[in-house]
Each structure stands twice: as structure tokens, then as C-alpha cells.
Design a protein around this motif. Structure first.
Motif, PDB file in Angstrom:
ATOM      1  N   PRO A  84      44.692  31.255  52.588  1.00 44.38           N
ATOM      2  CA  PRO A  84      45.118  30.378  53.658  1.00 44.38           C
ATOM      3  C   PRO A  84      45.758  31.187  54.806  1.00 44.38           C
ATOM      4  CG  PRO A  84      45.458  29.056  51.973  1.00 44.38           C
ATOM      5  CD  PRO A  84      45.126  30.283  51.233  1.00 44.38           C
ATOM      6  N   ASP A  85      46.481  32.137  54.265  1.00 43.00           N
ATOM      7  CA  ASP A  85      47.186  33.161  55.099  1.00 43.00           C
ATOM      8  C   ASP A  85      46.255  34.357  55.748  1.00 43.00           C
ATOM      9  OD1 ASP A  85      47.058  34.853  52.963  1.00 43.00           O
ATOM     10  OD2 ASP A  85      49.112  35.228  52.814  1.00 43.00           O
ATOM     11  N   LEU A  86      44.893  34.257  55.397  1.00 39.01           N
ATOM     12  CA  LEU A  86      43.864  35.002  55.773  1.00 39.01           C
ATOM     13  C   LEU A  86      43.899  36.522  54.942  1.00 39.01           C
ATOM     14  CD1 LEU A  86      44.020  34.640  59.688  1.00 39.01           C
ATOM     15  CD2 LEU A  86      42.816  33.394  57.845  1.00 39.01           C
ATOM     16  N   THR A  87      44.647  36.554  53.886  1.00 38.63           N
ATOM     17  CA  THR A  87      44.539  37.709  52.824  1.00 38.63           C
ATOM     18  C   THR A  87      43.063  37.702  52.317  1.00 38.63           C
ATOM     19  OG1 THR A  87      46.755  37.363  52.524  1.00 38.63           O
ATOM     20  CG2 THR A  87      45.511  38.979  51.152  1.00 38.63           C
ATOM     21  N   PRO A  88      42.223  38.638  52.434  1.00 38.42           N
ATOM     22  CA  PRO A  88      40.973  38.626  51.654  1.00 38.42           C
ATOM     23  C   PRO A  88      41.011  39.033  50.156  1.00 38.42           C
ATOM     24  CG  PRO A  88      41.145  40.753  53.174  1.00 38.42           C
ATOM     25  CD  PRO A  88      42.548  39.867  53.312  1.00 38.42           C
ATOM     26  N   ALA A  89      40.565  38.294  49.319  1.00 33.80           N
ATOM     27  CA  ALA A  89      40.953  38.530  47.748  1.00 33.80           C
ATOM     28  C   ALA A  89      39.790  38.928  47.022  1.00 33.80           C
ATOM     29  CB  ALA A  89      41.625  37.158  47.150  1.00 33.80           C
ATOM     30  N   LEU A  90      38.654  38.203  47.523  1.00 32.40           N
ATOM     31  CA  LEU A  90      37.416  38.508  46.800  1.00 32.40           C
ATOM     32  C   LEU A  90      36.316  38.852  48.005  1.00 32.40           C
ATOM     33  CD1 LEU A  90      37.215  35.908  43.807  1.00 32.40           C
ATOM     34  CD2 LEU A  90      37.894  38.510  43.788  1.00 32.40           C
ATOM     35  N   GLU A  91      35.452  39.927  47.584  1.00 35.80           N
ATOM     36  CA  GLU A  91      34.439  40.021  48.521  1.00 35.80           C
ATOM     37  C   GLU A  91      33.110  40.319  47.859  1.00 35.80           C
ATOM     38  OE1 GLU A  91      35.271  42.657  52.118  1.00 35.80           O
ATOM     39  OE2 GLU A  91      37.378  42.523  51.492  1.00 35.80           O
ATOM     40  N   ASP A  92      32.284  39.320  48.132  1.00 38.64           N
ATOM     41  CA  ASP A  92      30.877  39.479  47.810  1.00 38.64           C
ATOM     42  C   ASP A  92      30.757  39.898  46.156  1.00 38.64           C
ATOM     43  OD1 ASP A  92      28.147  39.064  48.163  1.00 38.64           O
ATOM     44  OD2 ASP A  92      27.894  41.146  48.705  1.00 38.64           O
ATOM     45  N   VAL A  93      31.452  39.259  45.421  1.00 34.95           N
ATOM     46  CA  VAL A  93      31.437  39.560  44.030  1.00 34.95           C
ATOM     47  C   VAL A  93      30.294  38.926  43.387  1.00 34.95           C
ATOM     48  CG1 VAL A  93      32.749  39.129  41.599  1.00 34.95           C
ATOM     49  CG2 VAL A  93      33.951  39.865  43.910  1.00 34.95           C
ATOM     50  N   SER A  94      29.404  39.592  42.566  1.00 34.26           N
ATOM     51  CA  SER A  94      28.221  39.171  41.750  1.00 34.26           C
ATOM     52  C   SER A  94      28.463  39.786  40.456  1.00 34.26           C
ATOM     53  CB  SER A  94      26.960  39.654  42.400  1.00 34.26           C
ATOM     54  OG  SER A  94      26.685  38.937  43.847  1.00 34.26           O
ATOM     55  N   LEU A  95      28.303  38.676  39.491  1.00 33.55           N
ATOM     56  CA  LEU A  95      28.561  39.212  37.996  1.00 33.55           C
ATOM     57  C   LEU A  95      28.037  38.341  37.283  1.00 33.55           C
ATOM     58  CD1 LEU A  95      32.409  39.471  37.311  1.00 33.55           C
ATOM     59  CD2 LEU A  95      30.851  41.514  37.014  1.00 33.55           C
ATOM     60  N   GLN A  96      27.529  38.905  35.948  1.00 33.86           N
ATOM     61  CA  GLN A  96      27.067  38.102  34.838  1.00 33.86           C
ATOM     62  C   GLN A  96      27.800  38.471  33.803  1.00 33.86           C
ATOM     63  OE1 GLN A  96      23.092  39.761  35.390  1.00 33.86           O
ATOM     64  NE2 GLN A  96      22.320  37.916  36.218  1.00 33.86           N
ATOM     65  N   ILE A  97      28.353  37.398  32.951  1.00 30.31           N
ATOM     66  CA  ILE A  97      29.095  37.450  31.830  1.00 30.31           C
ATOM     67  C   ILE A  97      28.500  37.161  30.556  1.00 30.31           C
ATOM     68  CG2 ILE A  97      31.319  36.991  30.637  1.00 30.31           C
ATOM     69  CD1 ILE A  97      32.175  38.302  33.309  1.00 30.31           C
ATOM     70  N   LYS A  98      28.205  38.152  29.646  1.00 32.71           N
ATOM     71  CA  LYS A  98      27.520  37.688  28.444  1.00 32.71           C
ATOM     72  C   LYS A  98      28.206  36.754  27.437  1.00 32.71           C
ATOM     73  CE  LYS A  98      25.151  42.087  28.449  1.00 32.71           C
ATOM     74  NZ  LYS A  98      25.158  43.483  28.078  1.00 32.71           N
ATOM     75  N   ARG A  99      27.333  35.953  26.643  1.00 29.56           N
ATOM     76  CA  ARG A  99      27.865  35.041  25.965  1.00 29.56           C
ATOM     77  C   ARG A  99      28.526  35.932  24.443  1.00 29.56           C
ATOM     78  NH1 ARG A  99      23.639  30.431  24.744  1.00 29.56           N
ATOM     79  NH2 ARG A  99      25.436  29.913  23.471  1.00 29.56           N
ATOM     80  N   LYS A 100      29.498  35.055  23.981  1.00 27.98           N
ATOM     81  CA  LYS A 100      30.010  35.650  22.676  1.00 27.98           C
ATOM     82  C   LYS A 100      30.410  37.029  22.580  1.00 27.98           C
ATOM     83  CE  LYS A 100      26.926  32.351  20.572  1.00 27.98           C
ATOM     84  NZ  LYS A 100      26.075  31.893  19.516  1.00 27.98           N
ATOM     85  N   LYS A 101      30.970  37.464  23.744  1.00 26.36           N
ATOM     86  CA  LYS A 101      31.479  39.093  23.997  1.00 26.36           C
ATOM     87  C   LYS A 101      32.831  38.661  24.479  1.00 26.36           C
ATOM     88  CE  LYS A 101      27.629  41.218  23.359  1.00 26.36           C
ATOM     89  NZ  LYS A 101      27.447  42.199  22.041  1.00 26.36           N
ATOM     90  N   LYS A 102      33.477  39.908  24.534  1.00 25.71           N
ATOM     91  CA  LYS A 102      34.915  39.954  25.086  1.00 25.71           C
ATOM     92  C   LYS A 102      34.508  40.949  26.324  1.00 25.71           C
ATOM     93  CE  LYS A 102      36.295  41.773  21.279  1.00 25.71           C
ATOM     94  NZ  LYS A 102      36.998  42.388  19.990  1.00 25.71           N
ATOM     95  N   THR A 103      35.066  40.530  27.377  1.00 23.80           N
ATOM     96  CA  THR A 103      34.618  41.084  28.692  1.00 23.80           C
ATOM     97  C   THR A 103      36.106  41.341  29.234  1.00 23.80           C
ATOM     98  OG1 THR A 103      32.543  40.371  28.917  1.00 23.80           O
ATOM     99  CG2 THR A 103      33.671  41.139  30.941  1.00 23.80           C
ATOM    100  N   ALA A 104      36.417  42.421  29.707  1.00 28.62           N
ATOM    101  CA  ALA A 104      37.612  42.785  30.643  1.00 28.62           C
ATOM    102  C   ALA A 104      37.563  42.937  31.924  1.00 28.62           C
ATOM    103  CB  ALA A 104      38.358  44.028  29.917  1.00 28.62           C
ATOM    104  N   ILE A 105      38.072  42.110  32.654  1.00 25.87           N
ATOM    105  CA  ILE A 105      38.247  42.105  34.184  1.00 25.87           C
ATOM    106  C   ILE A 105      39.400  43.469  34.502  1.00 25.87           C
ATOM    107  CG2 ILE A 105      38.287  41.167  36.354  1.00 25.87           C
ATOM    108  CD1 ILE A 105      35.999  39.856  34.835  1.00 25.87           C
ATOM    109  N   LEU A 106      38.898  44.487  34.710  1.00 26.79           N
ATOM    110  CA  LEU A 106      39.920  45.661  34.691  1.00 26.79           C
ATOM    111  C   LEU A 106      40.148  45.884  36.353  1.00 26.79           C
ATOM    112  CD1 LEU A 106      41.440  47.295  32.884  1.00 26.79           C
ATOM    113  CD2 LEU A 106      39.607  48.955  32.843  1.00 26.79           C
ATOM    114  N   GLY A 107      41.278  46.036  36.677  1.00 31.75           N
ATOM    115  CA  GLY A 107      41.863  46.491  38.222  1.00 31.75           C
ATOM    116  C   GLY A 107      43.323  46.722  38.269  1.00 31.75           C
TER     117      GLY A 107
END
Ligand SMILES: Nc1ncnc2c1ncn2[C@@H]1O[C@H](COP(=O)(O)OP(=O)(O)O)[C@@H](O)[C@H]1O
Ligand SMILES: [Mg+2]
Length: 275
Positions: free
Chosen positions: A14-37
């Protein structure tokens, strides 16, 4: 079918800070996926979209094939167990037992089934003896266990954990990884955020590297040997990737690395730097 599909997701606070921009992703089932950043790259904001706590402003999130929206929020919350970075945001009852029972009670399960679920969850995370304690007097590791137990009592198929290992000492973090490995072996999907490249390199199956609200790249943990990509994300190369960068051996854990060192000389058994 993927566990999670994210299409063109953008989000501005709401304070106009952009946090995500055009994120497209597919997360596989039964796996461990790290979102790293790095800090501020949008990991928490992304995780909060996975069970609709933050509704999509632009774009879509699908959980097990179903688009997250107001109408199916209850189903989504059942399917996705979301762990907050800070367990104090998740524990609010007078006892650990009641906290863990909160979700199952809302499912209107019969009392025996409810109690059994709570007991199983307590056992699973190793805090049976803490059932009657008030959550506020627990250690951070115990609070995180209680928060995880509260999620497990709902039997979610997807676990979306924000910084599950932050602030834990190494032994507790190891125990957490064991518990999570078991759950994934039993068929759960784990997505977790972290800024720890060593952890992601050694333990995750898949990684998503984020920078300034965007996905820089995604793939298997092998991506974390790419110094260029990591530099762009303002992240360091994992220690073991750095140590073994001129070798054909690519150990992911200290144990695997130790097995490659010759006892006595301390030399690498199979180092390949001269070739
Ligand atoms: N409640 C909020 N209000 C405004 N801006 C926020 C809020 N929460 C996070 N942000 C901003 O959104 C961006 C992404 O933050 P966040 O998702 O918390 O990243 P990370 O979890 O990777 O550190 C950052 O610029 C951060 O300052
Ligand atoms: Mg965060």
C-alpha cells in the motif's frame, strides 16, 4: 501436475513499495524448492501468496491445479501449511496443545480424531512434553516446532515455509531438516525461503533465485555453481562450490567433501585441477 504454478504475479504494498514484478514459476511436487534471494528480494511476499494471506493483485497462483481466490480459500488453507518467519505470529493460544488443536477444531473433526492428530503432530516434531506449556515461554526452536506441529495437524500437501532455519542453532536446524526430509519422502512438497546459499546447495532439490522482486533464474541446485548468476543476485558462491570449482568432484555436503580427502596427506583424492 505441479504443486504450485505462479503466473505473471506482481505485487505492490500500500505504501507503493514494489515487492514482486511479473513472477512466473512452477514448483514441482514432492521436491524441496528453495526460494533464494538477498534481503528485500521478495521472498516473504511470494511465500505469503501461496495460501492467499496476500491475495494476488496481478497474475495468478494455482495450488495443486486450483487457482487461489476468495471462493476456495478454505481448501487452499488446508492444502498449504504456511510457516511464518517469526513463530510469535503463529502461536496465540494458552497452551501448545490448544495452538496445535486450533486448525483441526476448525475442521470440525470428532474429538478423538482431533486429539490423535495433535498427539501425532507433537510426536513428529519432538515436543510431546511441551503440550501443556504456554507458547510464549518456549525457546525459538521450540516455538518453531510448535508452529510446524500446528500446520502438520492439518495434514497439508504443500509446506510453504518462510526462513524455517533462521535463528536456529546448527543441531536444531539439522533436526528440522530430518523432519522435513521425512515429510517430503511421504509425499509432501516443500517450498522454503532462505538467503543461505550453502543450505540451498546442500539440501534443496530445486532453487529459485530472486532479485528485486523478480525471478532471476530457476532450476536444480546445480545452478548455484554459476558464479555469474549468484553475483547478479548479490549472493555468494556456496563454500563447497567454491572449494571444488576446479575439480570434477562436486560434493554438496561437508560429509561428502570429507570422504574425498585422503587421510594423512589431507589432499583431495580425486582433484582434477591439472587437467
Ligand atoms: N508491509 C510492507 N509494507 C511495505 N513494504 C514492504 C512490506 N513488507 C515488505 N516490504 C518491501 O517489499 C520488498 C520485498 O520484501 P520481502 O518480501 O520481505 O523480501 P525478503 O523476504 O526477500 O527479505 C522490500 O523492498 C520490502 O522493503
Ligand atoms: Mg523475508
Amino acid at each position: 501436475m505441479f504443486a504450485l504454478e505462479i503466473e505473471n504475479l506482481s505485487f505492490t504494498y500500500p505504501d507503493l513499495t514494489p515487492a514482486l514484478e511479473d513472477v512466473s514459476l512452477q514448483i514441482k511436487r514432492k521436491k524441496k524448492t528453495a526460494i533464494l534471494g538477498a534481503n528485500g528480494s521478495g521472498k516473504t511476499t511470494l511465500i505469503y501468496h501461496l495460501n492467499g494471506i496476500i491475495p494476488a493483485q496481478q497474475g495468478r497462483v494455482k495450488v495443486l491445479g486450483q487457482q487461489v481466490d476468495k471462493k476456495n480459500m478454505q481448501e487452499v488453507r488446508k492444502a498449504v501449511g504456511l510457516l511464518f518467519d517469526n513463530p510469535d505470529n503463529q502461536l496465540f493460544s494458552t497452551t501448545v496443545f490448544n495452538d496445535i488443536a486450533f486448525g483441526p477444531r476448525n475442521l470440525k473433526l470428532d474429538p478423538d480424531t482431533m486429539t490423535r492428530r495433535v498427539q501425532e503432530a507433537l510426536e513428529r516434531v519432538g515436543i510431546r512434553e511441551l503440550a501443556e506449556r504456554p507458547p510464549y515461554c518456549l525457546s525459538l526452536g521450540q516455538k518453531k516446532r510448535a508452529a510446524i506441529a500446528g500446520l502438520l495437524a492439518m495434514k497439508p500437501r504443500v509446506l510453504a515455509f518462510d526462513e524455517p532455519f533462521s535463528g536456529l542453532d546448527p543441531e536444531v536446524a539439522d533436526q528440522f531438516r530430518e523432519i522435513l526430509d521425512e515429510l517430503v519422502e511421504e509425499g509432501a512438497t516443500l517450498v522454503f525461503s532462505t538467503h543461505d546459499v550453502n543450505l540451498a546447495y546442500g539440501w534443496a532439490d530445486e532453487v529459485v533465485i530472486m532479485k528485486a522482486g523478480r525471478v532471476l533464474t530457476a532450476g536444480t541446485y546445480d545452478l548455484l555453481r554459476d558464479g555469474q548468476v549468484l553475483k547478479e543476485a548479490a549472493l555468494p558462491l556456496p563454500l563447497l562450490a567454491q572449494l571444488f570449482r576446479n575439480s570434477h568432484e562436486q560434493p554438496r555436503t561437508v560429509e561428502e567433501a570429507a570422504a574425498l580427502v585422503e587421510p594423512g596427506s589431507g589432499r583431495l583424492k580425486a582433484v582434477d585441477s591439472s587437467r
